[in-house]
Design an enzyme around this catalytic site. Structure first.
Site, PDB file in Angstrom:
ATOM      1  CG  ASP A   1       0.976  -4.873  -3.302  1.00 22.58           C
ATOM      2  OD1 ASP A   1       0.026  -4.475  -3.998  1.00 22.58           O
ATOM      3  OD2 ASP A   1       1.639  -4.125  -2.580  1.00 22.58           O
TER       4      ASP A   1
ATOM      5  CG  ASP B   1      -4.214  -2.299  -5.092  1.00 26.51           C
ATOM      6  OD1 ASP B   1      -3.190  -2.953  -5.384  1.00 26.51           O
ATOM      7  OD2 ASP B   1      -4.349  -1.676  -4.026  1.00 26.51           O
TER       8      ASP B   1
END
Length: 465
Positions: free
Chosen positions: A155, A344
């Site tokens: 992440d 992202d």
């Protein structure tokens, strides 16, 4: 020898075997028997790098969970993805408008104690992302000495690493350790972390799940060869809800500009440079490299796009100026305010402004006019049935400031509701002031190198097929 004597002889042999075997096992009050921790054995059908932190897809055969991707799981991924996008936008909007932390946000508890009733004022630090999302890319990281390996969601939207754990000492520890939990008391190198910025942390999520934990300093093993002593991470000893089977999060996001995170940030341990390649196929593996290895394994392609300062200091902002599909270039207008596009790894599907998405969809429909249409797949509203047809080849290029990136063919469309159906793997933003997000589906088979000291992102062809 009669039957009775034979039976007694057998029983005697069996008793001796049990007694002899017990000599090799600890016993007695409070003794802890820990299962041997091994890293995930990669199936022979999987291809991937011999070095580096290996990246696997949660629903692929290389996954440690043995999950099968079905039409139901494809829809679930999109639902989880929408939730993450919503949270990222809420967080970004809050920061842009200077609003306080939303109700139900992360709070710190006083004194490092375990009482949940005593809470201080809401902290400004978003130590955990408010949504783990689909968590469809996993890496294996070792914690403690000896190292025990866990599967964490990769992440770049979170900057604190956390892992499921159990806090116990002596006789309070279970006789048999749970292999999915990290035990600080079982590591010879664990210690209490400094209580700055937080000693303990509570993170609620919008879907009513939550994670509660405390910070620990311990050795972390990266790439099965690099050991980081004294790394500070969140040890989550209480969770509720769905975290996508992941044991935690490997946070590779930027930290807070107002706090020196130091040993709380994994990237800072490697001069704030790392690169990753997310695998195109569920049957393959990708990789993550840090520091000098990142420069070596993800060599400079000759072009880069600058990292920009945006509304959320933990996210990687860039300037996306246009997209070319086929022979049609679609411009992305800029109003001159703060940058609105981020890269992202936790979001799956790229979100675009409505005018850009509409033009992209129109050209995609024209290029797919020879295929029968199919029902939408949740947020993916432009789908076709390819049963009996060859997969289409539709070139697409993302144009960033100073950098053009050709997408892998698998990154243009997404398969769902049955493997014969494909959909345009882009979605329209819910609101025009929401973030434009480059999701992990579009990042497949690309070397993406984050060079934070030089404030730039280098993107080129990857080798994680």
């Amino acid at each position: 020898m009669n039957g009775s004597s034979a039976l007694m002889a057998i029983a005697h042999i069996f008793f001796c075997y049990i007694l002899f075997s017990s000599f090799n096992k600890p016993f007695g009050y409070g003794a802890i028997v820990a299962e041997k921790s091994k890293s995930h054995t990669i199936p022979s059908i999987c291809s991937g790098p011999e070095t580096g932190l290996r990246v696997v897809h949660k629903y692929g055969p290389c996954s440690p969970f043995g999950l099968n991707r079905t039409a139901a799981t494809s829809s679930q991924i999109l639902v989880q993805d929408e939730h993450r996008v919503h949270v990222l936008n809420s967080r970004s909007h809050k920061r842009r408008t200077g609003g306080g932390k939303k109700k139900g946000g992360g709070r710190r508890r006083t004194g490092g104690g375990k009482k949940k009733g005593k809470e201080e004022a809401v902290t400004e630090l978003d130590l955990l992302n408010d949504s783990i999302g689909a968590a469809n890319y996993l890496v294996e990281v070792g914690f403690g000495t000896p190292a025990k390996y866990f599967n964490l969601a990769l992440d770049t939207g979170s900057y604190i690493t956390w892992v499921r754990c159990q806090r116990c000492t002596g006789s309070s520890c279970p006789q048999q350790h749970n292999e999915s939990l990290y035990y600080p008391s079982s590591s010879s190198t664990s210690s209490n972390a400094p209580c700055y910025p937080l000693c303990t942390y509570t993170q609620p999520y919008l879907d009513h799940s939550y994670a509660i934990g405390f910070f620990v300093a311990d050795t972390v093993s990266i790439e099965h060869e690099d050991e980081i002593p004294g790394f500070v991470f969140l040890c989550s000893d209480e969770q509720a809800g769905d975290f996508g089977k992941a044991d935690g999060i490997l946070g590779l996001g930027l930290g807070s500009a107002s706090v020196d995170f130091g040993s709380y940030s994994l990237t800072s341990m490697f001069d704030n440079v790392f690169c990753h390649c997310l695998p195109t196929s569920d049957k393959s593996m990708g990789y993550v490299y840090f520091g000098d290895k990142a420069h070596e394994k993800c060599p400079f392609s000759g072009s880069y796009t600058p990292l920009l300062t945006g509304s959320d200091p933990s996210l990687y902002f860039v300037n996306l100026i246009a997209i070319t599909i086929g022979q049609t270039r679609v411009e992305i207008s800029s109003d001159g305010s703060s940058p609105r596009a981020i890269i992202d790894s936790g979001t799956v599907i790229t979100r675009l402004p409505s005018s850009v998405y509409s033009a992209l969809r129109t050209e995609f429909q024209r290029l797919m006019s020879g295929y029968p249409s199919a029902l939408p797949d949740h947020s993916l509203d432009t789908c076709y049935n390819l049963e009996g047809y060859n997969d289409p080849e539709i070139p697409m290029v993302l144009h960033f400031e100073n950098l053009d990136v050709s997408l892998d063919q698998a990154a243009v469309t997404s398969k769902g509701n049955g493997r014969s159906q494909v959909c345009l793997a882009f979605a329209e933003k819910e609101n025009e002031d929401d973030l434009t997000i480059i999701g992990n589906h579009q990042q497949q088979n690309l070397n993406i190198l984050y060079n934070i000291p030089d404030q730039r992102v280098e993107i080129g062809p990857g080798s994680c097929l």
